[in-house]
Design an enzyme around this catalytic site. Structure first.
Site, PDB file in Angstrom:
ATOM      1  CD  GLU A  98      -3.017  -0.805   0.059  1.00 37.21           C
ATOM      2  OE1 GLU A  98      -3.348   0.369  -0.212  1.00 37.21           O
ATOM      3  OE2 GLU A  98      -3.435  -1.786  -0.569  1.00 37.21           O
ATOM      4  CB  SER A 154     -60.666  -4.643  33.990  1.00 33.59           C
ATOM      5  OG  SER A 154     -61.974  -4.612  33.457  1.00 33.59           O
TER       6      SER A 154
END
Length: 569
Positions: free
Chosen positions: A51, A324
């Site tokens: 690289e 409820s």
């Protein structure tokens, strides 16, 4: 420049109430950090010669390399040669996009020069190897080594080192998982460069080129059995601790939650073992559950759905009509708080009209006159509406809001007694509300995270956990006694939750748009002891005349609650 972006932390870790790791966060990027001195010399040099041959000589930008690339691009009539140094690649990976423009390239050069001024070559190479992408979801050389060879980067041989060094140029193209022949060709190119630069001998090059590439089995991501709890804890961390989601996923944090594995496992097992008779091929009954420690407000477990995956729709925090189960909060506790009513007080249970509102009991049966205790035990509707009318709607409305359930002005009506809310309530909110009864009238805001520690070991400050006193200890005790009767009395609607030990709880169902059908849209159970509150909701995501909970479906959440309690008690 924000140099902290160059740091590569260890993954953020989420821990349970005992400090055991339950998951690492990496935002879908398989990244594992490794230090440069752990890596083989031939691996490091393979990247350098491939690289950036002059890496240890230039100051971040290789002018000779730029001229060489420019000449080749003019000669070929393309811009294929990028001439980016390792430092420039690091700058682009961390700070910039990959677009090929003069502006981006200029920024890349400037940032690379700044990086070179601040860091040594060894530090830059280490950051580069931990940042770059190697394909197949692997970020960093350690993750790539495990992905392609099933071993740590420190154990890579020459051939393996060369293959990895060849990937950053075009990770998808050269990945051996995508194209084995191209991967071998690229490896050969890197090996040739290593030999020409005296990193390896000719014999080592020949031997490395002859090695077969044997890929380990691809790991498939499995979602945690605690995933809904983990997702909730992550969102809470962001909101309570002022950390952005991006920063959180960059890693380095330790998130200490309150997850109790025994309760979570009990929830998971209870649902897995249950036979949901209403399931259809195109849609299944969904379940949401949450358990809270009422003394601390700590969320101990959360079940978000039967097929819950990462960041899925969480049925534990989605809102449904509570039916409820709202009665103790909207009617009975505020009535007791007035000191004008008590559990033995008689309530009317007969056909009544309240203006245009004419409530009816489930099943259409009326008992004439019942005690408050029996009205709760049988989950009668008319006495609840009658009592809310007697104490004043504002009393019930304000009590529910104080319990942490969001209401809007149009909820200020008598249908509040039966859970007729505009936006509904979540399993988590109902567990938090009921924790007040289990904790002597005091409600502590529900929360899943105890503490967050950053990468430097500093405990982060958080927003304040809210603590409210909703009622007296006497009221909380009286409500608990009555809710124990829901489970133990012969007429109690929650008898299926009984495990032979003291428990309090309440059932709840809603019809939705199922008029004329013997079924329910929502079915609930909230139950508790002094140490644990568990709230459960079941129902279809899309209720219609084919997908509904059969009448009496309140038995399913009660039975699930019983199963959870049997596992944990």
């Amino acid at each position: 420049m924000d140099f902290s972006k160059l740091d590569v932390y260890s993954n953020t870790v989420i821990l349970d109430k005992n400090g055991q790791k339950i998951q690492e966060l990496n935002s879908g990027q398989h990244r594992e950090v490794v230090s440069l001195n752990e890596l083989p010399e031939q691996l490091k040099m393979a990247f350098v010669v491939t690289e950036d041959k002059r890496f240890f000589e230039h100051k971040g930008v290789d002018s000779k390399g730029i001229l060489r690339a420019l000449f080749k691009n003019i000669e070929s009539g393309s811009n294929a040669e990028g001439a980016s140094t390792i430092t420039q690649q690091l700058a682009r990976n961390v700070y910039l996009s990959s677009e090929k423009t003069i502006e981006r390239k200029t920024k890349e050069v400037v940032i690379a020069a700044e990086i070179e001024r601040k860091y040594t070559k060894e530090q830059i190479l280490e950051m580069y190897l931990n940042h770059i992408y190697f394909g197949s979801g692997a970020y960093g050389v350690q993750a790539a080594s495990i992905e392609y060879f099933g071993k740590d980067a420190k154990d890579l041989n020459i051939a393996e080192s060369a293959l990895l060094a060849g990937l950053p140029k075009a990770p998808s193209k050269y990945s051996p998982r995508n194209n084995m022949e191209l991967a071998k060709e690229r490896r050969a190119t890197v090996l040739s460069l290593m030999r020409k630069n005296n990193i390896i001998t000719e014999a080592e090059e020949i031997e490395a080129n002859s090695q077969e590439i044997k890929l380990p089995l691809k790991k498939t991501h499995k979602y945690s059995v605690n995933q809904s709890y983990i997702d909730y804890a992550i969102k809470e961390t962001v909101s309570r601790y002022g950390i952005t989601m991006k920063d959180l996923y960059r890693g380095g944090y330790q998130i200490y939650t309150n997850l109790d594995n025994s309760i979570q496992q009990a929830m998971n097992q209870a649902v897995e073992n249950y036979r949901f008779v209403e399931d259809e091929p195109d849609q299944i009954v969904e379940v949401g559950m949450t358990s809270i420690d009422p003394k601390t407000g700590l969320i101990l477990a959360m079940y978000g759905g039967r097929k819950y995956v990462y960041e899925d729709f969480n049925h534990a925090i989605a809102k449904y009509q509570p039916g409820s189960i709202i009665k103790p909060l909207a009617v009975y506790a505020p009535a007791l708080e007035t000191n004008q009513w008590e559990p033995s007080s008689l309530l009317k249970d007969e056909p009544m009209d309240f203006g245009n509102y004419s409530p009816k009991n489930a099943g259409g049966r009326f008992f004439g006159e019942v005690s408050m205790e029996e009205a709760i035990g049988r989950s009668l509707n008319v006495p609840a509406v009658y009592l809310l009318n007697e104490i004043g709607i504002d009393n019930g409305y304000n009590f529910v809001e104080k319990a942490g359930i969001d209401l809007v002005p149009k909820d200020r009506n008598l249908s509040l007694a039966l859970g007729g809310l505009t936006h509904g309530a979540s399993v988590l909110e109902m567990a938090q509300g009921y924790s007040t009864f289990a904790n002597g009238g005091k409600m502590i805001e529900a929360h899943s995270v105890r503490e967050v520690v950053d990468s430097e070991g500093i405990v982060l400050p958080k927003s304040t956990i809210e603590i409210k006193t909703l009622m007296t200890e006497d009221t909380a005790s009286e409500i608990t006694d009555m809710l124990e009767g829901v489970i133990t009395k012969p007429y109690g609607t929650g008898r299926l939750a009984n495990i032979g030990k003291p428990l309090a709880g309440k059932t709840g169902t809603t019809e939705g748009n199922l008029q004329g059908i013997n079924g329910n849209k929502d079915a609930w159970f909230v139950g508790y002891t002094s140490e644990l509150v568990t709230s459960i909701h079941i129902g279809f995501d899309k209720t219609d005349r084919k997908h509904y909970i059969i009448n009496g479906g309140g038995k399913t959440p009660a039975e699930l609650f019983r199963a959870v309690m049997m596992f944990t008690h």
